[in-house]
Design a protein around this motif. Sequence first.
Motif, PDB file in Angstrom:
ATOM      1  N   UNK A 153       0.829  -1.212   0.000  1.00 12.36           N
ATOM      2  CA  UNK A 153       0.000   0.000   0.000  1.00 12.36           C
ATOM      3  C   UNK A 153       0.862   1.261   0.000  1.00 12.36           C
ATOM      4  N   UNK A 154       1.920   1.246   0.803  1.00 14.68           N
ATOM      5  CA  UNK A 154       2.792   2.411   0.897  1.00 14.68           C
ATOM      6  C   UNK A 154       3.556   2.670  -0.398  1.00 14.68           C
ATOM      7  N   UNK A 155       3.977   1.602  -1.079  1.00 12.28           N
ATOM      8  CA  UNK A 155       4.795   1.760  -2.282  1.00 12.28           C
ATOM      9  C   UNK A 155       3.979   2.205  -3.489  1.00 12.28           C
ATOM     10  N   UNK A 156       2.717   1.790  -3.579  1.00 12.35           N
ATOM     11  CA  UNK A 156       1.910   2.120  -4.745  1.00 12.35           C
ATOM     12  C   UNK A 156       1.655   3.624  -4.863  1.00 12.35           C
ATOM     13  N   UNK A 157       1.433   4.297  -3.751  1.00 10.86           N
ATOM     14  CA  UNK A 157       1.103   5.721  -3.793  1.00 10.86           C
ATOM     15  C   UNK A 157       2.248   6.590  -4.325  1.00 10.86           C
ATOM     16  N   UNK A 220      12.028  -7.184   0.130  1.00 12.79           N
ATOM     17  CA  UNK A 220      11.950  -7.771  -1.200  1.00 12.79           C
ATOM     18  C   UNK A 220      10.657  -7.369  -1.905  1.00 12.79           C
ATOM     19  N   UNK A 221       9.557  -7.266  -1.153  1.00 16.67           N
ATOM     20  CA  UNK A 221       8.278  -6.852  -1.725  1.00 16.67           C
ATOM     21  C   UNK A 221       8.377  -5.445  -2.306  1.00 16.67           C
ATOM     22  N   UNK A 222       8.977  -4.541  -1.556  1.00 20.94           N
ATOM     23  CA  UNK A 222       9.133  -3.160  -2.023  1.00 20.94           C
ATOM     24  C   UNK A 222      10.000  -3.124  -3.284  1.00 20.94           C
ATOM     25  N   UNK A 223      11.082  -3.896  -3.295  1.00 26.96           N
ATOM     26  CA  UNK A 223      11.970  -3.930  -4.463  1.00 26.96           C
ATOM     27  C   UNK A 223      11.233  -4.424  -5.700  1.00 26.96           C
ATOM     28  N   UNK A 224      10.376  -5.424  -5.535  1.00 23.66           N
ATOM     29  CA  UNK A 224       9.630  -5.952  -6.679  1.00 23.66           C
ATOM     30  C   UNK A 224       8.658  -4.920  -7.229  1.00 23.66           C
ATOM     31  N   UNK A 225       7.988  -4.182  -6.351  1.00 23.62           N
ATOM     32  CA  UNK A 225       7.050  -3.148  -6.816  1.00 23.62           C
ATOM     33  C   UNK A 225       7.783  -2.101  -7.652  1.00 23.62           C
ATOM     34  N   UNK A 226       8.939  -1.668  -7.188  1.00 22.64           N
ATOM     35  CA  UNK A 226       9.677  -0.646  -7.928  1.00 22.64           C
ATOM     36  C   UNK A 226      10.259  -1.186  -9.224  1.00 22.64           C
ATOM     37  N   UNK A 227      10.611  -2.465  -9.260  1.00 20.27           N
ATOM     38  CA  UNK A 227      11.080  -3.044 -10.512  1.00 20.27           C
ATOM     39  C   UNK A 227       9.945  -3.085 -11.532  1.00 20.27           C
ATOM     40  N   UNK A 228       8.732  -3.437 -11.088  1.00 23.10           N
ATOM     41  CA  UNK A 228       7.575  -3.466 -11.980  1.00 23.10           C
ATOM     42  C   UNK A 228       7.327  -2.085 -12.577  1.00 23.10           C
TER      43      UNK A 228
END
Length: 270
Positions: A153-157, A220-228
């Motif tokens: 939720x935090x990374x998407x915004x 790792x979850x945050x890293x994947x969101x930013x890679x996407x």
Amino acid sequence: MTDEFVVIHCHECSGRYSAIGGLMRALKKLIATHQSHLRKHELLTLLRTTNSVTTLANVARALAWWPMVFQDVLRLNTEWVRGTELERFAEYHRVEDSGHDRWYLDDLRVLGVTEPGLDELFSGGYQPIRDACYELIAEIHREQTPAQRVALLLALEPTGHVFFETISSAVERVCPSLPLRYFARFHLGVEKDHDLFTESTDAELDRLVLSDEERAQTEASVARIYRIFSDAFSYLAEKGNEQPDQMTSVIRELGGADTNAAPVRDVRAS
């Protein structure tokens, strides 16, 4: 850019997150680090420097999958946290972003750009943005801890903010007379009005204690969101630089606004 978004460890919070230097503080610091990398992406450089309506229209049309699928991303994320303490945050995010897909379609019409048809959306020309959307959906369906859901939720915004800040400034510079919403500062203002986590909820989530393994999973979850997002941005940058062969009526009406002189293509992208 993809390789840049590897797991970044929050050394400040090595070991276990606790009330001192807790979960929210650590996640926000981690996201800020990824955010600084994303701001250097070639797409954002292109949008900061272009004076071409064509470039903006190309990027807008290439984005097609993202605004539509994002509605499902928010819906599915809410379903996954139903009945937990995170439900109210996910539901708020979903409701606040509801209808933005219609803004996107309206903006395509304002730009004089033909909506891609179903066959084109599933063609090779749209595969990179399609794959990015699939990966985001897969991330939602991944079995995750509550901390990972908070991180999502935090990374998407803020990733969205980076894009909308840059493209809305380009719109104001290149075609300020067009009544856009999705790509305009109007949308950016709506996004920034979101306040998913208040100070009190930050403090509540800071009290969560994570093991080393849970901390690593969250990073790792945050890293994947930013890679996407980085992969999607790379595709949009490529499309933004294309040189189409037909001028649409909107650019003819704008006259000298398109100083780079590359006309918008009103035909299939693939």
